[in-house]
Design a protein around this motif. Structure first.
Motif, mmCIF file in Angstrom:
data_model
loop_
_atom_site.group_PDB
_atom_site.id
_atom_site.type_symbol
_atom_site.label_atom_id
_atom_site.label_comp_id
_atom_site.label_asym_id
_atom_site.label_seq_id
_atom_site.Cartn_x
_atom_site.Cartn_y
_atom_site.Cartn_z
ATOM 1 N N THR A 400 -35.532 -34.276 -19.612
ATOM 2 C CA THR A 400 -35.543 -32.862 -19.225
ATOM 3 C C THR A 400 -35.601 -32.713 -17.714
ATOM 4 O O THR A 400 -34.798 -31.980 -17.107
ATOM 5 N N GLU A 401 -36.547 -33.396 -17.091
ATOM 6 C CA GLU A 401 -36.701 -33.289 -15.641
ATOM 7 C C GLU A 401 -35.466 -33.821 -14.933
ATOM 8 O O GLU A 401 -34.999 -33.250 -13.937
ATOM 9 N N ARG A 402 -34.932 -34.926 -15.457
ATOM 10 C CA ARG A 402 -33.728 -35.488 -14.834
ATOM 11 C C ARG A 402 -32.558 -34.530 -14.924
ATOM 12 O O ARG A 402 -31.784 -34.379 -13.968
ATOM 13 N N LYS A 403 -32.427 -33.875 -16.070
ATOM 14 C CA LYS A 403 -31.338 -32.915 -16.240
ATOM 15 C C LYS A 403 -31.496 -31.744 -15.274
ATOM 16 O O LYS A 403 -30.509 -31.249 -14.706
ATOM 17 N N LEU A 404 -32.728 -31.289 -15.111
ATOM 18 C CA LEU A 404 -32.965 -30.195 -14.170
ATOM 19 C C LEU A 404 -32.622 -30.628 -12.752
ATOM 20 O O LEU A 404 -31.994 -29.867 -11.991
ATOM 21 N N VAL A 405 -33.028 -31.835 -12.411
ATOM 22 C CA VAL A 405 -32.705 -32.355 -11.071
ATOM 23 C C VAL A 405 -31.196 -32.514 -10.918
ATOM 24 O O VAL A 405 -30.621 -32.162 -9.870
ATOM 25 N N GLU A 406 -30.552 -33.062 -11.963
ATOM 26 C CA GLU A 406 -29.102 -33.222 -11.907
ATOM 27 C C GLU A 406 -28.408 -31.868 -11.754
ATOM 28 O O GLU A 406 -27.426 -31.746 -11.009
ATOM 29 N N GLU A 407 -28.915 -30.886 -12.471
ATOM 30 C CA GLU A 407 -28.313 -29.558 -12.368
ATOM 31 C C GLU A 407 -28.497 -28.991 -10.964
ATOM 32 O O GLU A 407 -27.577 -28.393 -10.399
ATOM 33 N N ARG A 408 -29.696 -29.189 -10.417
ATOM 34 C CA ARG A 408 -29.924 -28.717 -9.050
ATOM 35 C C ARG A 408 -29.037 -29.464 -8.063
ATOM 36 O O ARG A 408 -28.476 -28.861 -7.134
ATOM 37 N N LEU A 409 -28.909 -30.779 -8.263
ATOM 38 C CA LEU A 409 -28.030 -31.552 -7.385
ATOM 39 C C LEU A 409 -26.579 -31.126 -7.537
ATOM 40 O O LEU A 409 -25.836 -31.019 -6.550
ATOM 41 N N ARG A 410 -26.186 -30.902 -8.807
ATOM 42 C CA ARG A 410 -24.812 -30.464 -9.045
ATOM 43 C C ARG A 410 -24.550 -29.110 -8.384
ATOM 44 O O ARG A 410 -23.511 -28.898 -7.742
ATOM 45 N N SER A 411 -25.510 -28.220 -8.531
ATOM 46 C CA SER A 411 -25.357 -26.901 -7.914
ATOM 47 C C SER A 411 -25.323 -27.019 -6.402
ATOM 48 O O SER A 411 -24.493 -26.386 -5.725
ATOM 49 N N SER A 412 -26.228 -27.876 -5.877
ATOM 50 C CA SER A 412 -26.250 -28.056 -4.427
ATOM 51 C C SER A 412 -24.953 -28.685 -3.936
ATOM 52 O O SER A 412 -24.401 -28.293 -2.899
ATOM 53 N N ARG A 413 -24.459 -29.675 -4.717
ATOM 54 C CA ARG A 413 -23.202 -30.317 -4.320
ATOM 55 C C ARG A 413 -22.041 -29.347 -4.360
ATOM 56 O O ARG A 413 -21.184 -29.343 -3.472
ATOM 57 N N GLU A 414 -22.017 -28.515 -5.381
ATOM 58 C CA GLU A 414 -20.944 -27.525 -5.461
ATOM 59 C C GLU A 414 -21.040 -26.529 -4.306
ATOM 60 O O GLU A 414 -20.023 -26.117 -3.738
ATOM 61 N N GLN A 415 -22.261 -26.174 -3.970
ATOM 62 C CA GLN A 415 -22.429 -25.276 -2.837
ATOM 63 C C GLN A 415 -21.941 -25.928 -1.554
ATOM 64 O O GLN A 415 -21.260 -25.281 -0.730
ATOM 65 N N LEU A 416 -22.290 -27.211 -1.385
ATOM 66 C CA LEU A 416 -21.837 -27.916 -0.192
ATOM 67 C C LEU A 416 -20.312 -28.037 -0.167
ATOM 68 O O LEU A 416 -19.680 -27.886 0.884
ATOM 69 N N ARG A 417 -19.745 -28.331 -1.357
ATOM 70 C CA ARG A 417 -18.284 -28.437 -1.405
ATOM 71 C C ARG A 417 -17.617 -27.085 -1.145
ATOM 72 O O ARG A 417 -16.589 -27.004 -0.472
ATOM 73 N N THR A 418 -18.229 -26.045 -1.698
ATOM 74 C CA THR A 418 -17.687 -24.705 -1.442
ATOM 75 C C THR A 418 -17.789 -24.375 0.043
ATOM 76 O O THR A 418 -16.852 -23.828 0.650
ATOM 77 N N LEU A 419 -18.954 -24.731 0.626
ATOM 78 C CA LEU A 419 -19.128 -24.496 2.057
ATOM 79 C C LEU A 419 -18.131 -25.326 2.859
ATOM 80 O O LEU A 419 -17.544 -24.827 3.838
ATOM 81 N N SER A 420 -17.950 -26.605 2.442
ATOM 82 C CA SER A 420 -16.991 -27.456 3.146
ATOM 83 C C SER A 420 -15.585 -26.891 3.046
ATOM 84 O O SER A 420 -14.834 -26.865 4.031
ATOM 85 N N ALA A 421 -15.227 -26.413 1.830
ATOM 86 C CA ALA A 421 -13.893 -25.828 1.668
ATOM 87 C C ALA A 421 -13.753 -24.560 2.506
ATOM 88 O O ALA A 421 -12.703 -24.302 3.117
ATOM 89 N N HIS A 422 -14.831 -23.790 2.527
ATOM 90 C CA HIS A 422 -14.805 -22.574 3.353
ATOM 91 C C HIS A 422 -14.651 -22.926 4.831
ATOM 92 O O HIS A 422 -13.873 -22.280 5.562
ATOM 93 N N LEU A 423 -15.394 -23.963 5.254
ATOM 94 C CA LEU A 423 -15.279 -24.385 6.646
ATOM 95 C C LEU A 423 -13.882 -24.907 6.951
ATOM 96 O O LEU A 423 -13.342 -24.659 8.044
#
Length: 637
Positions: A400-423
């Motif tokens: 459970t905790e790992r999935k939550l962390v993975e989801e947070r990492l996935r969300s953070s990574r997507e945000q970074l990728r979105t930011l990178s694409a925006h940049l």
């Protein structure tokens, strides 16, 4: 008739019997004629009687002597039998005492101490000890009495692999030839005069002994092996300063009880091993339990035939259950699975049992308090000879905790990728804006300056120094204009925006070939590929980065570039004939160019494949899914 007395006549007139013969009357039935004749006959008969008596006496004495010797022999045999019975009773008593010790709940040390006391008492020797062969090939005294501390300290840790002494040879069953006269068939070595034994040895043979017993003035010494089922476990050491203390009878007696001691030692060694194994098992289980607790993972064992299910403590903890209150069965387990995941779990289990596929699944469970958890299960199935599943073992891990962390990492990574694409988009927009400003503003200014310089040159042509100066300035302005065009093109090729991706790739290939001298071939399938601005820009920038890597790292002489539209995908391939990229370079976290390619492609849900072969070149293939617009008839354009 009494011994030594003259026979007398009874009233009947017959002679009394003298043990084996009789005396008859002198009369022969005839009447005596003269007294003289009677006297002669009486003397003759008396002499005969005396001779008979002498013979009878000798015979009696011989028979008495024989009977006496027989009685003496019988007495000796009786004494020997009594001694033998006493010895047998002593052995029986010793065996019984050893059996009593064997049957009592004693520790190994207590048992050996008791045995040493018994042997010490029975043997009469002042010093008694028991050596036990250990796992390190040493033979320490596990119990002893009488030996001095100095003797124990020097002799306790003898090694059967490095030391030389009679104790070691008895235990290893390899006696020296000079010891043959003091060895028993059982393998014991004993001497009642060690000083005399040692004096008869050569210097080389004396070196085969440590000499500790002689230095301690032990005249009588015996070493008796302790055996169990043909294997020697140790030895009993007897020693005394007095001569004749280790008779063969004593040695044989100790040999007789040796197997009982060996059996007890074997029992203790088995018990010690079992205890060590049990303690090791407990430590292992404790470590496993701690590891499972830390990792939030538990193990289970399912007997399919009886439907009995074993859970480790950590599984109960994961499910929030009390082991004492919950009956673990497969049906009970299914009740805790989230209703939406229950069929998936059953399906995975059927495939494992029937299709012999690996059992591995992630699913949700619902605790009694309504809390939901995510767990990962995996297991293996055991089949019998008929191919029927009989047992299944596996693990359950709370992720459970790992999935939550993975989801947070996935969300953070997507945000970074979105930011990178925006940049990247902003950067492209800035590049386009700067390129246009440079092209329009600076380019126009330089062009106007060039026109003014040309007018000035024509105006004052007759003034040669000024004419030459303006000519040089016009050349500098031309060079600056070309530089401005190059910078503008590198920032944002006008051809990409005005003519599209294919024209931009062709222009880039020509510029690459002119600048480096490396042959660059291009191929397009079909010839009229039209893509949106974002994908076109991404593909063009990836091509630029790939060509830059060829210049920096490949050492190639030829590059092939192909762009293909196929099955709703756009494929860009860049291949060279250089030295080939390595796997280490591909996965290097500092390869920012490759990382940038992957991020650009990932933004469009694409894929990147990079391979290299030593001295055969590198291949880069990217694939990006594209959506085709449909015409009014519903056909793809």
């Amino acid at each position: 008739m009494n011994k030594g007395k003259t026979p007398t006549k009874k009233k009947s007139g017959r002679a009394a019997r003298v043990r084996g013969f009789s005396l008859k009357p002198a009369s022969d039935g005839k009447k005596r004629k003269t007294n003289k004749g009677n006297t002669v006959n009486d003397a003759s008969k008396r002499k005969q009687i005396e001779e008979d008596l002498r013979r009878a006496k000798e015979n009696l004495e011989m028979r008495a002597q024989g009977r006496t010797e027989e009685l003496v022999k019988l007495n000796e045999e009786l004494e020997a039998e009594i001694a033998e019975r006493k010895e047998a009773e002593k052995r029986i008593t010793a065996n019984n005492e050893l059996l009593r010790l064997f049957s009592r709940s004693l520790s190994r040390k207590e048992y050996l101490d008791a045995v040493v006391d018994l042997v010490h008492t029975w043997s009469g020797c002042r010093c008694t000890g028991i050596r036990i062969l250990d796992e390190d090939a040493r033979i320490p005294y596990e119990s002893y009495t009488g030996f001095s501390w100095e003797f124990w300290e020097s002799e306790n840790w003898l090694s059967t692999e490095t030391d030389q002494c009679v104790c070691i040879r008895v235990i290893k069953e390899v006696p020296d030839p000079q010891e043959a006269s003091v060895m028993t068939p059982y393998g014991s070595c004993y001497s009642n005069n060690t000083m005399k034994f040692v004096e008869g040895l050569t210097k080389e043979k004396k070196a085969r002994y440590r000499g500790a017993c002689v230095r301690n003035r032990f005249t009588s010494v015996a070493v008796i092996p302790v055996r169990y089922q043909g294997r020697i476990l140790g030895a009993i050491h007897l020693a005394d300063e007095k001569e004749g203390m280790v008779s063969l009878k004593i040695v044989e007696f100790v040999e007789l009880i040796s197997p009982l001691i060996g059996e007890a030692l074997y029992r203790f060694s088995i018990e010690d091993q079992l205890r060590r194994n049990y303690e090791a098992l407990q430590r292992s289980e404790k470590r496993l339990s701690e590891a499972q607790r830390i990792a939030n993972i538990g193990n289970w064992d399912w007997d399919i035939r009886t439907n009995e299910l074993y859970w480790s403590d950590e599984i109960y903890h994961i499910f929030g259950l009390d082991p004492q209150l919950f009956g673990t069965t497969y049906v009970a387990f299914l009740n805790y699975i989230h209703p939406d995941d229950r069929e998936d779990v059953k399906k995975a289990l059927r495939e494992a049992l029937q299709g012999r596929k690996p059992y591995s699944i992630e699913h949700r469970i619902v605790l009694q308090n309504g809390t939901a958890k995510i767990v990962h299960e995996q297991g293996e199935v055991t089949f019998n000879d008929s191919g029927e599943p009989i047992r299944m073992v596996g693990t359950v891990q709370d992720i459970t905790e790992r999935k939550l962390v993975e989801e947070r990492l996935r969300s953070s990574r997507e945000q970074l990728r979105t930011l990178s694409a925006h940049l990247d988009t902003v950067r492209e927009q800035e590049r386009t804006s700067i390129a246009r400003e440079i092209h329009d503003e600076l380019g126009q200014s330089l062009t106007a300056l060039k026109m003014d310089m040309s007018w000035l040159r024509n105006k004052y042509r007759e003034y040669e120094p000024l004419s030459e100066k303006t000519k040089a300035m016009i050349k500098l302005i031309d060079s600056t204009i070309r530089t401005v065009k190059r910078i503008s093109s590198e920032l944002r090729p006008v051809v990409l925006d005005d003519l599209g991706l294919i024209a931009a790739i062709e222009w880039q290939a020509e510029e690459f070939q002119k600048r480096t001298g490396i042959v660059c071939e291009v191929n397009f399938t079909p010839d009229d590929i039209i893509l949106d601005r974002g994908i076109s820009t991404a593909i063009f920038r990836i091509l630029q980065e790939a060509l830059t890597n060829v210049i920096r790292h490949a050492g190639a002489t030829k590059v092939r570039v192909s762009l293909e539209e196929k099955d709703s995908e756009i494929l860009l391939s860049v291949e060279d004939n250089g030295k080939g990229v390595t796997e280490k370079q591909i996965t290097d976290p500092k390869s920012f160019g490759l990382i940038g390619m992957r991020e650009r492609v990932h933004f469009f849900s694409g894929k990147v494949r990079i391979t290299g072969a030593r001295n055969k070149g590198t291949s880069l293939v990217i694939s990006i899914p594209i959506e085709k617009e449909a015409d009014s008839d519903g056909k793809s354009l």
